[in-house]
Design an enzyme around this catalytic site. Structure first.
Site, short mmCIF file in Angstrom:
data_model
loop_
_atom_site.label_atom_id
_atom_site.label_comp_id
_atom_site.label_asym_id
_atom_site.label_seq_id
_atom_site.Cartn_x
_atom_site.Cartn_y
_atom_site.Cartn_z
N GLN A 8 -30.65 37.91 9.68
CA GLN A 8 -30.69 38.48 8.34
C GLN A 8 -29.35 38.40 7.61
O GLN A 8 -29.34 38.48 6.38
CB GLN A 8 -31.17 39.94 8.41
CG GLN A 8 -32.62 40.04 8.87
CD GLN A 8 -33.13 41.47 8.96
OE1 GLN A 8 -32.95 42.13 9.98
NE2 GLN A 8 -33.72 41.96 7.91
N ASN B 145 -35.49 44.39 19.85
CA ASN B 145 -35.79 45.19 18.68
C ASN B 145 -37.27 45.09 18.32
O ASN B 145 -37.80 44.00 18.16
CB ASN B 145 -34.98 44.70 17.48
CG ASN B 145 -35.23 45.54 16.24
OD1 ASN B 145 -34.85 46.71 16.20
ND2 ASN B 145 -35.89 44.97 15.24
N GLU B 146 -37.92 46.24 18.23
CA GLU B 146 -39.29 46.32 17.71
C GLU B 146 -40.27 45.32 18.31
O GLU B 146 -40.79 44.43 17.60
CB GLU B 146 -39.29 46.16 16.18
CG GLU B 146 -38.48 47.24 15.48
CD GLU B 146 -38.67 47.26 13.97
OE1 GLU B 146 -39.30 46.34 13.42
OE2 GLU B 146 -38.18 48.21 13.34
N GLU C 81 -32.59 52.69 13.34
CA GLU C 81 -32.79 52.20 11.98
C GLU C 81 -33.51 53.25 11.16
O GLU C 81 -34.45 53.90 11.65
CB GLU C 81 -33.67 50.93 11.95
CG GLU C 81 -32.98 49.67 12.35
CD GLU C 81 -33.91 48.46 12.30
OE1 GLU C 81 -34.82 48.40 11.44
OE2 GLU C 81 -33.73 47.57 13.14
N TRP D 132 -30.21 51.62 8.03
CA TRP D 132 -30.55 50.23 7.77
C TRP D 132 -30.48 50.02 6.27
O TRP D 132 -31.28 50.61 5.57
CB TRP D 132 -31.97 49.88 8.27
CG TRP D 132 -32.22 48.42 8.03
CD1 TRP D 132 -32.74 47.85 6.92
CD2 TRP D 132 -31.88 47.35 8.93
NE1 TRP D 132 -32.74 46.48 7.04
CE2 TRP D 132 -32.23 46.15 8.26
CE3 TRP D 132 -31.32 47.29 10.21
CZ2 TRP D 132 -32.02 44.90 8.85
CZ3 TRP D 132 -31.13 46.05 10.77
CH2 TRP D 132 -31.48 44.86 10.09
N GLU E 142 -34.60 39.82 4.01
CA GLU E 142 -35.58 40.81 4.43
C GLU E 142 -36.89 40.12 4.89
O GLU E 142 -37.96 40.36 4.40
CB GLU E 142 -35.80 41.82 3.30
CG GLU E 142 -36.80 42.93 3.54
CD GLU E 142 -36.62 43.70 4.84
OE1 GLU E 142 -35.49 43.86 5.32
OE2 GLU E 142 -37.65 44.12 5.40
N TRP E 143 -36.76 39.24 5.88
CA TRP E 143 -37.89 38.56 6.52
C TRP E 143 -38.86 37.98 5.48
O TRP E 143 -38.42 37.28 4.58
CB TRP E 143 -38.56 39.51 7.50
CG TRP E 143 -37.58 40.08 8.48
CD1 TRP E 143 -37.25 41.39 8.65
CD2 TRP E 143 -36.76 39.36 9.45
NE1 TRP E 143 -36.28 41.53 9.63
CE2 TRP E 143 -35.97 40.32 10.14
CE3 TRP E 143 -36.61 38.01 9.79
CZ2 TRP E 143 -35.05 39.96 11.14
CZ3 TRP E 143 -35.70 37.66 10.79
CH2 TRP E 143 -34.94 38.63 11.45
C1 GBH Z 1 -37.36 46.87 10.43
O1 GBH Z 1 -38.73 46.92 10.77
C2 GBH Z 1 -36.69 45.63 11.02
O2 GBH Z 1 -36.20 45.90 12.32
C3 GBH Z 1 -35.54 45.15 10.15
O3 GBH Z 1 -35.11 43.89 10.58
C4 GBH Z 1 -35.97 45.13 8.70
O4 GBH Z 1 -35.00 44.60 7.87
C5 GBH Z 1 -36.31 46.55 8.31
O5 GBH Z 1 -37.36 46.98 9.07
C6 GBH Z 1 -36.77 46.71 6.87
O6 GBH Z 1 -38.02 46.14 6.69
O7 GBH Z 1 -45.56 43.88 5.33
O8 GBH Z 1 -47.32 45.48 5.00
O9 GBH Z 1 -47.34 44.08 6.95
C7 GBH Z 1 -39.39 48.08 10.30
C8 GBH Z 1 -40.84 48.13 10.75
C9 GBH Z 1 -42.93 47.04 10.61
C10 GBH Z 1 -41.86 47.79 8.63
C11 GBH Z 1 -43.78 46.10 9.82
C12 GBH Z 1 -42.72 46.86 7.80
C13 GBH Z 1 -44.69 45.50 7.73
C14 GBH Z 1 -45.66 46.06 6.78
N1 GBH Z 1 -41.66 47.24 9.95
N2 GBH Z 1 -43.99 46.58 8.46
S1 GBH Z 1 -46.53 44.79 5.95
#
Ligand code: GBH
Length: 476
Positions: free
Chosen positions: A23, A169-170, A380, A424, A431-432
């Site tokens: 990231q 992580n996660e 986080e 975080w 942001e993915w």
């Molecule tokens: C974190 O995940 C990550 O560890 C981090 O890298 C990231 O930057 C941060 O969140 C902020 O997003 O798109 O409707 O399918 C947090 C857990 C699980 C939250 C999946 C978002 C996706 C919802 N995440 N969820 S959706």
């Protein structure tokens, strides 16, 4: 005396901020780095916002000094970063070590320690070496031993200075979004099968690495190892409705329990998770174990393989039963709940993030009660901004103040053993699937500026104040 009102935290409370390699680093091919699945996923234009990618991101690979300035400006006691596996080991194995990658992380760690900032390192934050994906990735059982080799290499190389380790992580996010939904790399959509296999191999990989640390490195390095689990807080839509109550329990079991139950409670998955999956499997002509595997006696035990509980918390949901229109085999069908947003919960920037600070307190209490009162680090927690940049981010200031006061209440009133809090994120980053359109930073990063200048948000200033106050007023 310990008061939540004044946000009085113990003197040794850990105040941190977090980032992850893909990231922020950029330098995706710099100095011999191997490709990761996120490099591939983005370059193949797999659905990331405007086909953006992390080729450059915040360019922390070259601009680390600027990150360090941000860290110092906040007064953090700890910084949580992740290592890029394929920067250290381009083909994923220690047969071929990239010394320039080792130098980079040595510099980061040494600079932090020189500034009296301790380090928490995540070994794996979503960016599997592509070379290992080519062997089947997290779906393949052999990945666990490969991860263990990588972890041992890191303990050996950096463990004299790094005392807090997060293996993975996660795992929930990686399993679900990477292998069931396809929103994250490697972009698989193998509904109802791959995610459970991936989660299983991540647990095996984590357990092997923990045992390696425990038997080889702990005595001399004296650090601690865990994995970071994400979960929303789930509560019944109608607390007087039995079905809603069991739906909320099921959602917690499928999210947090999936990984925390084997490690902290029984060495196996929660019963309600296994039985829900078995019921669906039978109806669909699968054997239950084919989908949710059993832990093998040939592997090191998973029970007890965490020295603390690491929680990533963002949001909360109300839960009611059913609502699964999905007729195909899927995790959603196994879980069979409907998640609803309480209209009184404001939604910040992104659709999934309802702002519910009190949900964190409830989840912390749940962790204390169900997982045997562990030490907890909140690894986080954060709040997103979308649309026009607002440096004066009053909403996020409020968010941090009220969240941190909920943490204080969890400690003071509920007796939860919280040791630290990591915001975080240190700065806006990739942001993915949302690319650069969603900003979680305490510092703004101007991605349109060649210098990628970092500017503190008001919330960064607020967080710095909270930390300074806590340090100066600590009663214990
Ligand atoms: C974190 O995940 C990550 O560890 C981090 O890298 C990231 O930057 C941060 O969140 C902020 O997003 O798109 O409707 O399918 C947090 C857990 C699980 C939250 C999946 C978002 C996706 C919802 N995440 N969820 S959706």
């Amino acid at each position: 005396d310990f008061q939540s009102e004044g946000n009085m935290f113990p003197r040794d409370f850990v105040w941190g901020a977090a980032t992850s390699a893909y990231q922020i680093e950029g330098g995706w091919q710099a100095d011999g780095k191997g490709a990761s699945i996120w490099d591939t996923f983005c370059h193949e234009k797999s659905g990331v916002f405007e086909n953006q990618n992390g080729d450059v991101a915040c360019n922390s690979y070259e601009l680390w000094n600027k990150d360090l300035e941000c860290i110092q400006q906040l007064g953090l006691t700890h910084y949580r970063l992740s290592f890029s596996w394929s920067r250290l080991l381009p083909d994923g194995t220690p047969k071929n070590v990239n010394q320039r990658g080792v130098q980079y992380y040595n510099r980061v760690i040494n600079d932090l320690l020189a500034c009296k900032v301790s380090v928490m390192v995540t070994l794996y934050h979503f960016d599997l070496p592509q070379a290992i994906q080519n062997l089947g990735g997290w779906k393949s059982p052999g990945v666990a031993a490969l991860f263990n080799d990588y972890a041992k290499f890191c303990f050996e190389t950096f463990g004299d200075r790094v005392k807090l380790w997060i293996t993975i992580n996660e795992p929930h996010t990686c399993a679900k979004l990477g292998h069931e939904v396809g929103l994250h790399a490697p972009g698989l959509k193998e509904k109802g099968t791959a995610a459970y296999m991936v989660g299983h191999n991540m647990l095996r990989a984590h357990a092997m690495a923990w045992h390696s640390y425990n038997s080889v490195y702990r005595a001399t390095q004296k650090g601690e190892v865990s994995l970071a689990l994400n979960s929303d807080w789930f509560e019944p839509l109608d607390p007087s409705c039995h079905e809603d109550v069991t739906s909320a329990e099921r959602d917690l079991a499928f999210t947090l329990g999936w990984f925390a139950w084997p490690i902290f409670v029984t060495g196996d998955y929660p019963d309600i998770m296994r039985s829900a999956i078995e019921t669906q499997s039978k109806m669909m002509g699968y054997s239950g174990d084919m989908r949710l595997p059993r832990f093998s006696k040939d592997d090191p035990p998973v029970l007890g393989t965490a020295d603390f509980f690491a929680l990533n918390y963002y949001t909360s949901r109300k839960v009611t039963s059913g609502g699964c229109g999905d007729q195909m085999l899927s995790m959603k069908r196994d879980l069979n709940v409907e998640e609803v947003l309480d209209p009184s919960w404001p939604v910040c920037g992104v659709s999934w993030l309802a702002v519910v600070p009190c949900g964190l307190r409830k989840l912390l209490k749940y962790i204390k009660d169900v997982f045997n009162n562990p030490k907890v680090y909140i690894t986080e927690n954060g709040f997103a901004q979308v649309g026009p940049v607002q440096i004066e981010d009053v909403d996020r200031c409020e968010f941090y103040k009220s969240t941190i006061s909920e943490v204080a209440k969890a400690m003071e009133e509920d007796g939860v053993n919280v040791c630290g809090y990591f915001a975080w994120s240190l700065m806006d980053n990739f942001e993915w699937a949302d690319g650069f359109s969603v900003r979680f930073g305490l510092f703004h990063v101007d991605f349109s500026d060649a210098e990628l200048s970092r500017t503190i948000y008001q919330s960064g200033q607020e967080y710095a104040k909270i930390i300074a106050k806590s340090k100066s007023a600590s009663p214990i």
